[in-house]
Enzyme design. Structure first.
Site, mmCIF file in Angstrom:
data_model
loop_
_atom_site.group_PDB
_atom_site.id
_atom_site.type_symbol
_atom_site.label_atom_id
_atom_site.label_comp_id
_atom_site.label_asym_id
_atom_site.label_seq_id
_atom_site.Cartn_x
_atom_site.Cartn_y
_atom_site.Cartn_z
ATOM 1 N N ARG A 178 0.950 -1.094 0.024
ATOM 2 C CA ARG A 178 -0.052 -0.024 0.113
ATOM 3 C C ARG A 178 0.864 1.147 0.144
ATOM 4 O O ARG A 178 1.924 1.300 0.573
ATOM 5 C CB ARG A 178 -0.977 -0.084 1.202
ATOM 6 C CG ARG A 178 -1.992 1.122 1.212
ATOM 7 C CD ARG A 178 -2.878 1.532 2.488
ATOM 8 N NE ARG A 178 -3.551 2.567 2.294
ATOM 9 C CZ ARG A 178 -4.044 3.469 3.186
ATOM 10 N NH1 ARG A 178 -3.835 2.985 4.495
ATOM 11 N NH2 ARG A 178 -4.844 4.503 3.126
ATOM 12 N N HIS A 179 0.573 2.380 -0.517
ATOM 13 C CA HIS A 179 1.160 3.684 -0.734
ATOM 14 C C HIS A 179 1.483 4.019 0.749
ATOM 15 O O HIS A 179 0.943 3.816 1.660
ATOM 16 C CB HIS A 179 0.323 4.573 -1.627
ATOM 17 C CG HIS A 179 -0.770 4.648 -1.033
ATOM 18 N ND1 HIS A 179 -1.255 5.688 -0.118
ATOM 19 C CD2 HIS A 179 -2.218 4.388 -1.612
ATOM 20 C CE1 HIS A 179 -2.351 5.846 0.140
ATOM 21 N NE2 HIS A 179 -3.017 5.038 -0.737
ATOM 22 N N HIS B 139 -3.194 0.480 -3.645
ATOM 23 C CA HIS B 139 -3.900 0.889 -2.559
ATOM 24 C C HIS B 139 -4.283 -0.264 -1.648
ATOM 25 O O HIS B 139 -3.801 -1.289 -1.723
ATOM 26 C CB HIS B 139 -5.515 1.546 -2.990
ATOM 27 C CG HIS B 139 -5.343 2.502 -4.302
ATOM 28 N ND1 HIS B 139 -4.895 3.659 -4.075
ATOM 29 C CD2 HIS B 139 -5.019 2.198 -5.697
ATOM 30 C CE1 HIS B 139 -4.876 4.429 -5.266
ATOM 31 N NE2 HIS B 139 -4.987 3.461 -6.066
#
Length: 624
Positions: A365-366, A551
């Site tokens: 995930r970012h 995401h």
């Protein structure tokens, strides 16, 4: 092209009798670079791509030594991989933490096969052929297990290689030296000493006992895949101190050096009489320029950090050996007959192959996004009346990239916060320490995901060699995006202009225009399943780790298809995604023996930290 240069180029081409060198040289010559500097750039960058060489030449356009006929120095090392390398790296970290740095920390774990030697730039390709020939000749007799016996003295700790395996390794080194002499007309001295893998050298005597205890935790008896690696270094700076720039520095005077984070600087300790306190004079590896720089902008680096890896030869255990460029997937054969391999225990070979030759997918995930901290009105907090960006809080990004439609498009495509950048870099540093090999990177087109991928690659020191492939198919579930239309995302041209090394040639599974607003859950999970299938099938024979930066939802929607699991219920999916933190990771490994993928422990630990609320100093004024 001058007549002399044409003759030299023809001589090189005829000598090597392969297409590779001309394919690398031709683009550089077409750009107008002279042959001698083009060859110098190729040698300095490991002869990987013409693009890297041209970048090197552009950076060195003001290098006063660019035209000097100074060759690189080369050396051959035998390096462990897999479990043994991980144990050795852990020893490196713990010995440095508990007993401070010693000479062994300057270089990666290795067995030296030959002393450093010089080779003219136009003969470097001959060294690669010599390495392949030597490896092909020895591969049938290379030992399954290289026995390592621990030896300790008051100033040295390491493993000695004994018995017949040492003889085979020496034969390989001697064969390499002979092939180099024939092909490149260079004198190479194979290591004549006891073959050894140094753990610690020139340490304080009172640390000997602690170092021995740490060394006994290493179990070198397991099967290990060994790789012969050809490195080069700049012979001018062999006895210099190496510094690494931590911060950017813009010169204030003509005699000062420009610094960018990650730059390496060579400093001669004997030539610092002219400098003021807190300043040193050094030469930049990136540009070749010499000048003054503030010492507190740098940190000590290791000697081998500036070495260039050229080619490797991996001694496989159950397969014909192949000679590879670093990062190449396909093996290269010269058609010569191969000697049969000696019989070995099949079960142990298969177990080792299952660990080494495996494809993996790491979904990340970012990092922390700026609106996650400052809310949906974050853009109003950092915009001036005339639409310009300013930084009202240190956790706002230092700057924003340029977008054709202006600053308003950041509202639904927010960047990372400053802490998000820090999180991404910390994850990249941990991945570097883990020793895993990232071979390709795919990212959602959201700016925060592209930024996260960029910072991870920078810490892995792969930002120039691996291009980021933007895959719209792994974008967030559009139902969760605000507005009746999909966000306006940055184009590839805008990302490239902003300094992101994105691939302009990649053909995604789903074009950006195919993203539909407010899609159904079934449409979303199908989009992700098709995309991850496309990503893993692009280079089916490649091994290594595919990094997917997306995401929180991607940790589920991009892994369940690989694992052969049906989509979750949409309500359970939403509850799960809310619990996924910044830089959360899921790691899948291909299990070829059983024809499936397994969910396994990620290569690095999770990142946990607390919140830090806003502070107004005015509230502390007496009487307010």
């Amino acid at each position: 092209m001058a007549a002399g240069e044409t003759q030299l180029y023809a001589k090189v081409s005829n000598k090597l009798k392969v297409r590779g060198p001309s394919l690398l040289l031709e683009p550089l010559l077409g750009m107008g670079f002279p042959v001698h500097t083009a060859l110098k750039a190729l040698a300095a960058t490991g002869r990987k791509t013409a693009e890297e060489a041209s970048d090197w030449l552009r950076c060195h356009r003001n290098d006063p030594s660019l035209d000097d006929p100074i060759p690189q120095e080369y050396a051959l090392f035998l390096c462990p991989t897999g479990s043994l390398l991980e144990q050795l790296q852990e020893f490196w970290r713990e010995s440095k933490r508990q007993c401070t740095k010693n000479r062994a920390h300057e270089i990666f774990p290795h067995i030296t096969l030959c002393d450093f030697f010089t080779c003219e730039d136009h003969k470097v390709e001959c060294l690669y052929e010599a390495l392949k020939r030597a490896g092909d000749r020895i591969r049938g007799s290379f030992p399954l297990v290289v026995p390592l016996a621990l030896h300790s003295s008051i100033s040295y700790l390491g493993f000695f290689v004994n018995d017949s395996p040492a003889d085979v390794i020496r034969e390989f080194a001697t064969t390499f030296a002979m092939e180099v002499a024939v092909l490149a007309d260079c004198t190479v001295k194979p290591c004549a000493k006891q073959l050894h893998l140094t753990l610690a050298h020139k340490f304080y005597p009172h640390h000997q006992r602690t170092l021995e205890q740490l060394a006994r935790a290493i179990h070198p008896g397991h099967s290990c895949q060994w790789t012969a690696v050809l490195y080069s270094r700049d012979m001018r700076f062999v006895h210099y101190q190496t510094l690494r720039a931590l911060f950017q520095y813009k010169p204030q005077n003509e005699d000062e050096l420009t610094l960018s984070p990650g730059d390496y600087i060579f400093v001669d300790p004997t030539q610092q009489e002219e400098t003021s306190e807190g300043w040193v004079i050094g030469t930049s590896q990136r540009t070749g320029c010499r000048g003054f720089l503030p010492e507190n902008y740098t940190e000590q680096a290791n000697e081998s950090d500036t070495w260039v890896k050229h080619r490797t030869y991996t001694f496989s255990l159950a397969m014909d050996l192949v000679s590879r460029k670093d990062g190449e997937a396909s093996s290269r054969r010269n058609g010569e007959p191969h000697r049969p391999q000696t019989p070995r225990d099949v079960s142990s070979i298969q177990a080792l192959q299952a660990t080494i030759a495996r494809k993996s997918v790491l979904v990340v995930r970012h990092g922390e996004r700026v609106d996650q901290i400052f809310g949906k009105s974050w853009l109003q907090q950092c915009s001036t009346p005339d639409g310009k960006y300013y930084r009202p809080d240190l956790n706002f990004p230092y700057s924003l990239p340029r977008r054709s439609s202006g600053i308003k498009d950041f509202e639904n495509d927010p960047p990372l916060s400053s802490c998000g950048v820090f999180q991404s870099r910390m994850a990249g540093e941990a991945l570097l320490d883990s020793g895993i090999r990232i071979t390709s990177v795919f990212t959602s087109p959201a700016l925060r995901c592209v930024q996260t991928a960029k910072h991870i690659l920078e810490e892995l020191k792969l930002e120039k060699t691996i291009k980021i492939r933007v895959e719209p198919g792994i974008f967030e579930w559009t139902k969760w995006e605000s507005g009746k239309t999909t966000p306006t995302l940055m184009t590839l041209d805008e990302l490239q202009e902003a300094g992101f090394n994105v691939s302009m040639d990649y053909r995604p599974a789903f074009p950006l225009a195919s993203l539909m607003p407010a899609e159904s859950y079934d449409e979303y999970v199908n989009r992700c399943a098709v995309s991850v299938g496309w990503i893993t099938s692009i280079r089916p024979r490649d091994v290594g780790v595919i990094l997917i930066v997306g995401h929180g939802s991607a940790l589920d929607s991009c892994t369940r298809p690989l694992l052969g699991l049906p989509p979750r219920d949409s309500g359970d999916f939403a509850q799960l995604v809310r619990k996924i933190p910044s830089l959360g990771m899921c790691f899948c490994e291909e299990n070829k023996e059983e024809g499936k993928w397994d969910l396994v422990t990620p290569p690095v630990k999770t990142l946990t930290h607390g919140s830090n609320s806003a502070f107004n100093w005015r509230n502390w004024i007496p009487g307010s």
